[in-house]
Design an enzyme around this catalytic site. Structure first.
Site, PDB file in Angstrom:
ATOM      1  N   LYS A  14      51.125  30.805  44.179  1.00  0.00           N
ATOM      2  CA  LYS A  14      51.357  30.049  42.939  1.00  0.00           C
ATOM      3  C   LYS A  14      52.387  30.735  42.050  1.00  0.00           C
ATOM      4  O   LYS A  14      53.283  30.079  41.525  1.00  0.00           O
ATOM      5  CB  LYS A  14      50.048  29.864  42.166  1.00  0.00           C
ATOM      6  N   ARG A  89      40.263  25.678  36.577  1.00  0.00           N
ATOM      7  CA  ARG A  89      39.533  26.259  37.699  1.00  0.00           C
ATOM      8  C   ARG A  89      38.163  25.635  37.913  1.00  0.00           C
ATOM      9  O   ARG A  89      37.505  25.956  38.893  1.00  0.00           O
ATOM     10  CB  ARG A  89      39.383  27.767  37.498  1.00  0.00           C
ATOM     11  N   ARG A 128      49.673  42.799  47.920  1.00  0.00           N
ATOM     12  CA  ARG A 128      50.069  42.753  46.514  1.00  0.00           C
ATOM     13  C   ARG A 128      49.413  43.878  45.728  1.00  0.00           C
ATOM     14  O   ARG A 128      50.019  44.462  44.833  1.00  0.00           O
ATOM     15  CB  ARG A 128      49.710  41.391  45.920  1.00  0.00           C
ATOM     16  N   ARG A 134      46.992  45.599  39.875  1.00  0.00           N
ATOM     17  CA  ARG A 134      45.838  44.743  39.588  1.00  0.00           C
ATOM     18  C   ARG A 134      44.630  45.259  40.353  1.00  0.00           C
ATOM     19  O   ARG A 134      44.627  45.284  41.581  1.00  0.00           O
ATOM     20  CB  ARG A 134      46.138  43.297  39.988  1.00  0.00           C
ATOM     21  N   ARG A 146      36.449  36.540  44.965  1.00  0.00           N
ATOM     22  CA  ARG A 146      37.362  35.633  44.268  1.00  0.00           C
ATOM     23  C   ARG A 146      37.614  34.377  45.090  1.00  0.00           C
ATOM     24  O   ARG A 146      37.649  33.262  44.549  1.00  0.00           O
ATOM     25  CB  ARG A 146      38.686  36.337  43.957  1.00  0.00           C
TER      26      ARG A 146
END
Length: 191
Positions: A14, A89, A128, A134, A146
């Protein structure tokens, strides 16, 4: 104003695709995740609460998120449209967003839903996590939580927008440019 939702699980691309769509169409990017991460970086009370929840793979309360969306809409009255990235969400958030956009007479025109396998999502997020800083990207158990949270709550949001024939599924695996072309073709159909 052309409002769209770029939809997909964590790691579906995204953020990458949002940048390209914004550059092409002049949308205002609205990523609740980016807004929350900025709050975390600045050490605000909201940021600290959000960090605790995000580190556990949980979602931030709807009232907080909707307030941020309202503020962003009010601060950007003359934009070409908004690209909602990672929001809504839940069905409750979708209802709240629809009501807010109805007040502005500017509904969601299309929901572009990226589809990516769970194996690929985990691989992307762990990769990532090596560079993003993160904390929710470095632990496979948190990543799994998640993705499960997405599957339980967020995937149902697509059904909300299917009722008004706004959802288009896009394969989220392939090159960045292939995915971008597919997204752009769908936007062009709705302009």
């Amino acid at each position: 104003m052309f409002n769209l939702i770029l939809f997909g699980p964590p790691g579906s691309g995204k953020g990458t695709q949002s940048e390209k769509l914004i550059a092409r169409y002049g949308f205002r990017h609205l990523s609740t995740g980016d807004i929350l991460r900025n709050e975390i970086k600045n050490g605000t009370a909201l940021g600290l609460e959000a960090k605790s929840l995000m580190d556990q793979g949980q979602l931030v309360p709807d009232a907080v998120v909707i307030g941020m969306i309202r503020a962003a809409l009010d601060q950007n009255p003359g934009v070409n449209g908004f690209l909602f990235d990672g929001f809504p969400r839940t069905n409750a958030q979708a209802d709240a967003l629809d009501a807010l956009l109805a007040e502005k007479n500017s509904p969601i025109r299309v929901v572009l839903a990226l589809q990516v396998s769970k194996t690929e999502l985990i691989k992307r997020l762990l990769n990532r996590g090596l560079t993003s800083g993160r904390t929710d990207d470095v632990n496979e158990a948190v990543i799994g939580s998640r993705i499960e949270e997405y599957e339980r709550k967020t995937a149902a949001v697509a059904d909300h927008y299917k009722k008004s024939d706004k959802v288009v599924y896009i394969p989220g695996e392939g090159t960045v440019d292939q995915i971008f072309r597919a997204l752009s073709e769908e936007i062009e159909k709705k302009v």
